[in-house]
Each structure stands twice: as structure tokens, then as C-alpha cells.
Design an enzyme around this catalytic site. Sequence first.
Site, PDB file in Angstrom:
ATOM      1  N   THR A  97       0.866  -1.180   0.000  1.00  0.00           N
ATOM      2  CA  THR A  97       0.000   0.000   0.000  1.00  0.00           C
ATOM      3  C   THR A  97       0.899   1.225   0.000  1.00  0.00           C
ATOM      4  OG1 THR A  97      -1.662  -1.188   1.276  1.00  0.00           O
ATOM      5  CG2 THR A  97      -1.848   1.205   1.227  1.00  0.00           C
ATOM      6  N   LYS A 172      -7.803   1.709  -3.363  1.00  0.00           N
ATOM      7  CA  LYS A 172      -7.449   1.318  -1.989  1.00  0.00           C
ATOM      8  C   LYS A 172      -7.588   2.520  -1.037  1.00  0.00           C
ATOM      9  CE  LYS A 172      -5.101  -0.925   1.321  1.00  0.00           C
ATOM     10  NZ  LYS A 172      -5.613  -2.077   2.029  1.00  0.00           N
ATOM     11  N   LYS A 247      -1.643   5.020   8.688  1.00  0.00           N
ATOM     12  CA  LYS A 247      -0.810   5.083   7.478  1.00  0.00           C
ATOM     13  C   LYS A 247      -1.695   5.292   6.241  1.00  0.00           C
ATOM     14  CE  LYS A 247       1.588   2.247   4.191  1.00  0.00           C
ATOM     15  NZ  LYS A 247       2.016   0.954   3.713  1.00  0.00           N
TER      16      LYS A 247
HETATM   17  P1  NAD Z   1       5.544  -6.147   7.449  1.00  0.00           P
HETATM   18  O1  NAD Z   1       6.290  -5.048   8.100  1.00  0.00           O
HETATM   19  O2  NAD Z   1       5.123  -7.325   8.236  1.00  0.00           O
HETATM   20  O3  NAD Z   1       6.379  -6.705   6.175  1.00  0.00           O
HETATM   21  C1  NAD Z   1       7.189  -5.920   5.357  1.00  0.00           C
HETATM   22  C2  NAD Z   1       8.493  -6.683   5.167  1.00  0.00           C
HETATM   23  O4  NAD Z   1       9.314  -5.981   4.248  1.00  0.00           O
HETATM   24  C3  NAD Z   1       9.313  -6.835   6.458  1.00  0.00           C
HETATM   25  O5  NAD Z   1       9.505  -8.213   6.726  1.00  0.00           O
HETATM   26  C4  NAD Z   1      10.636  -6.109   6.148  1.00  0.00           C
HETATM   27  O6  NAD Z   1      11.761  -6.736   6.730  1.00  0.00           O
HETATM   28  C5  NAD Z   1      10.654  -6.194   4.641  1.00  0.00           C
HETATM   29  N1  NAD Z   1      11.490  -5.205   3.979  1.00  0.00           N
HETATM   30  C6  NAD Z   1      11.578  -3.869   4.179  1.00  0.00           C
HETATM   31  N2  NAD Z   1      12.426  -3.303   3.287  1.00  0.00           N
HETATM   32  C7  NAD Z   1      12.904  -4.317   2.522  1.00  0.00           C
HETATM   33  C8  NAD Z   1      13.792  -4.379   1.420  1.00  0.00           C
HETATM   34  N3  NAD Z   1      14.383  -3.294   0.936  1.00  0.00           N
HETATM   35  N4  NAD Z   1      14.044  -5.593   0.876  1.00  0.00           N
HETATM   36  C9  NAD Z   1      13.448  -6.712   1.346  1.00  0.00           C
HETATM   37  N5  NAD Z   1      12.574  -6.712   2.386  1.00  0.00           N
HETATM   38  C10 NAD Z   1      12.320  -5.531   2.952  1.00  0.00           C
HETATM   39  O7  NAD Z   1       4.278  -5.454   6.743  1.00  0.00           O
HETATM   40  P2  NAD Z   1       2.954  -6.173   6.204  1.00  0.00           P
HETATM   41  O8  NAD Z   1       1.903  -6.143   7.278  1.00  0.00           O
HETATM   42  O9  NAD Z   1       3.335  -7.456   5.544  1.00  0.00           O
HETATM   43  O10 NAD Z   1       2.508  -5.111   5.094  1.00  0.00           O
HETATM   44  C11 NAD Z   1       3.133  -5.023   3.823  1.00  0.00           C
HETATM   45  C12 NAD Z   1       2.351  -4.022   2.973  1.00  0.00           C
HETATM   46  O11 NAD Z   1       1.002  -4.478   2.856  1.00  0.00           O
HETATM   47  C13 NAD Z   1       2.281  -2.614   3.567  1.00  0.00           C
HETATM   48  O12 NAD Z   1       2.392  -1.686   2.527  1.00  0.00           O
HETATM   49  C14 NAD Z   1       0.916  -2.585   4.232  1.00  0.00           C
HETATM   50  O13 NAD Z   1       0.396  -1.264   4.315  1.00  0.00           O
HETATM   51  C15 NAD Z   1       0.113  -3.441   3.284  1.00  0.00           C
HETATM   52  N6  NAD Z   1      -1.078  -4.085   3.878  1.00  0.00           N
HETATM   53  C16 NAD Z   1      -1.018  -4.672   5.109  1.00  0.00           C
HETATM   54  C17 NAD Z   1      -2.159  -5.259   5.636  1.00  0.00           C
HETATM   55  C18 NAD Z   1      -2.117  -5.924   7.002  1.00  0.00           C
HETATM   56  O14 NAD Z   1      -3.197  -6.216   7.547  1.00  0.00           O
HETATM   57  N7  NAD Z   1      -0.955  -6.202   7.571  1.00  0.00           N
HETATM   58  C19 NAD Z   1      -3.361  -5.269   4.921  1.00  0.00           C
HETATM   59  C20 NAD Z   1      -3.384  -4.702   3.640  1.00  0.00           C
HETATM   60  C21 NAD Z   1      -2.226  -4.094   3.131  1.00  0.00           C
END
Ligand code: NAD
Length: 303
Positions: A97, A172, A247
Site C-alpha cells: 500500500t 485502496k 498510514k
Molecule cells: P511487514 O512489516 O510485516 O512486512 C514488510 C516486510 O518488508 C518486512 O519483513 C521487512 O523486513 C521487509 N522489507 C523492508 N524493506 C525491505 C527491502 N528493501 N528488501 C526486502 N525486504 C524488505 O508489513 P505487512 O503487514 O506485511 O505489510 C506489507 C504491505 O502491505 C504494507 O504496505 C501494508 O500497508 C500493506 N497491507 C497490510 C495489511 C495488514 O493487515 N498487515 C493489509 C493490507 C495491506
Amino acid sequence: MGKKIAFVGLGHMGGPMAANLVKAGHSVSGFDLAPDALDHARKSGIDVADSAAAAAAGADVVITMLPAGRHVLGAYQGKDGLLAVTSPGTLFLECSTIAVEDAQAAHEMAAAAGHRSLDAPVSGGVTGATNGTLTFMAGGSAEDFADAEPILAAMGGRIVHCGGPGAGQAAKVCNNMILGISMIAVSEAFVLGEKLGLSNQALFDVASAASGQCWALTTNCPVPGPVPASPANRDYQPGFAGALMAKDLGLAVQALESTGVQARLGSLAEEIYRQFAEGEGANRDFSGIITEIRANASVETMA
Ligand code: NAD
């Protein structure tokens, strides 16, 4: 036939999404900066690489699921970036997102490197990611959408082509602005009902079958009781955390500013959730906003 897919960002969402691609018969090579995420991924049958570039080498499709726009653009760029290490024509699916503007920039960078791309953010949370029932909102060309659809279908239950580049992120941000505002509205109504001596169940029984009906009320009800599965029944454990709502509303405000649209409730919802997420609300379900509203509700009334 299974594709060769690189998956960058194996966190709460990306980990289970990549695992579902493996289950669907794709060959998935993954990378994350966090060792814990890599351990989980390995157990799900993902081929863990030493770097994003190593994961992407030779891939047909590159999926990113990263925290924010700067991480996505950073991973795309540079001599070892995802765009440089892949063969022209690779399909990039950006599922994080991020701001509409960042999504459009990612499309432009991909096109300049000779690649194809979609923005394809999701809703449905970790449960949807685990169960393969996410909703995908996609932006990009009809051809790229048609190629991506079978891959997205391994991770989601509903896949909507919303329009050209950035349209997925636009959908979204608009949807989550409705959600943030409606949760505040539902919470204020319950608090007012309580002050008027109305039981929560009575208000629910009326509003859930009347014109106040909405997802914030009937699925994620902010008071315990009427909807047993809602986070209110487990002390507001997420669910969808306040930090993520803050966010997403921040991205909505960014979009309001860039388009010049005045949305008073959207802007106010962003302020309310930003404050909520600065405290304990960050890790509570966003429906926990009702506890703040209730705490602030008792103003002395004139006798
Ligand atoms: P998260 O923090 O659990 O996962 C993100 C991952 O990215 C982490 O494990 C981090 O180590 C990794 N990361 C960061 N920079 C990196 C890089 N340069 N190279 C490789 N890995 C890297 O977050 P999430 O909950 O999985 O969310 C991911 C995305 O999905 C976000 O944009 C969030 O807004 C969106 N989202 C989340 C949800 C939810 O309920 N968690 C729902 C819909 C959308």
C-alpha cells in the site's frame, strides 16, 4: 504452468502470500531483510535468496510487498535494483500500500526499463493473505492484467481491474477513507446511545438492518457482544491495527492534497487516527478508537 516468481518482502502479508504461490505450483524465490521472515519463508517452500537481486535473477514475475513507497522505489532502482537485474518484459506486481504518486512513479520506472507492471494493493489483512482470499485492486494495462490474473488468483478471492497505472492504489485509498470515517461514525453513535441509556445490542439490532448499516458496524463492530468475531470481543487485538489505518489515511490526505479535493471528514479521520496510533492504538485494532471517543465523551452538561 508454474511461473518463476521473485517475491521481495516476506512479512506478515508477503510471507503467507508467497506460500500460497508455492502451493499453487509456482517456483518462488524470495528475499527479506529480516532473518525471521526468511526462516518462516524457508519452511513454506520458498527458495530463500541472499539479496533481492539474486531472488529476481531469471524471474518471469517480480512481486513486491514492502512497508511503504520509499522501500518499493528503493528496491526498484540502482544497478543491483530489481528493474536492472531482470530481463526486459518481466511483469512487476507491486502489492504494497503506497501513495498513488509513488505507484505511478514505479510504473514509469518499470516502463523505462522495458518491463510491464501493475499496481495491485490488497485488502483482507493477514487472514486473507493466509487463506488466499485477498481482494486485489489492480492498475495497469488490460494485457498486463490478463497475464497477472492467474497469479493473483493463487493469493486472492476477488481481483478487480480498476483502470490504468495507479488506479489500484486510488481504489485502496478511497475505500480505506470510507472505512476510517465510518468506524468513527459508528463508534460515536454507540457512545451517544450509551449516554442516552440505549443498550449496544438494541442500537445494533436497529442500525444493522436500517440505513446505518455498514462493514464497520456489522463485521468489525466496535463494541463487544453483537458480532462475536469482532476484535472488540478480544480487547481490540488486531485485526487491522491502528498504525495501518493511520498510514492509509495519511496516504488519503496526500492524495487529497495532490488533487486539491477538500474532504473535511477524511482529513479529520486522519488526524484522529494519527493521534490514536501515537499511543497504544498503534497495535490495537482500529475499532479501539471507540475507547478514545468514550473517554473524551463526558463533558459536563448544563443542569
Ligand atoms: P511487514 O512489516 O510485516 O512486512 C514488510 C516486510 O518488508 C518486512 O519483513 C521487512 O523486513 C521487509 N522489507 C523492508 N524493506 C525491505 C527491502 N528493501 N528488501 C526486502 N525486504 C524488505 O508489513 P505487512 O503487514 O506485511 O505489510 C506489507 C504491505 O502491505 C504494507 O504496505 C501494508 O500497508 C500493506 N497491507 C497490510 C495489511 C495488514 O493487515 N498487515 C493489509 C493490507 C495491506
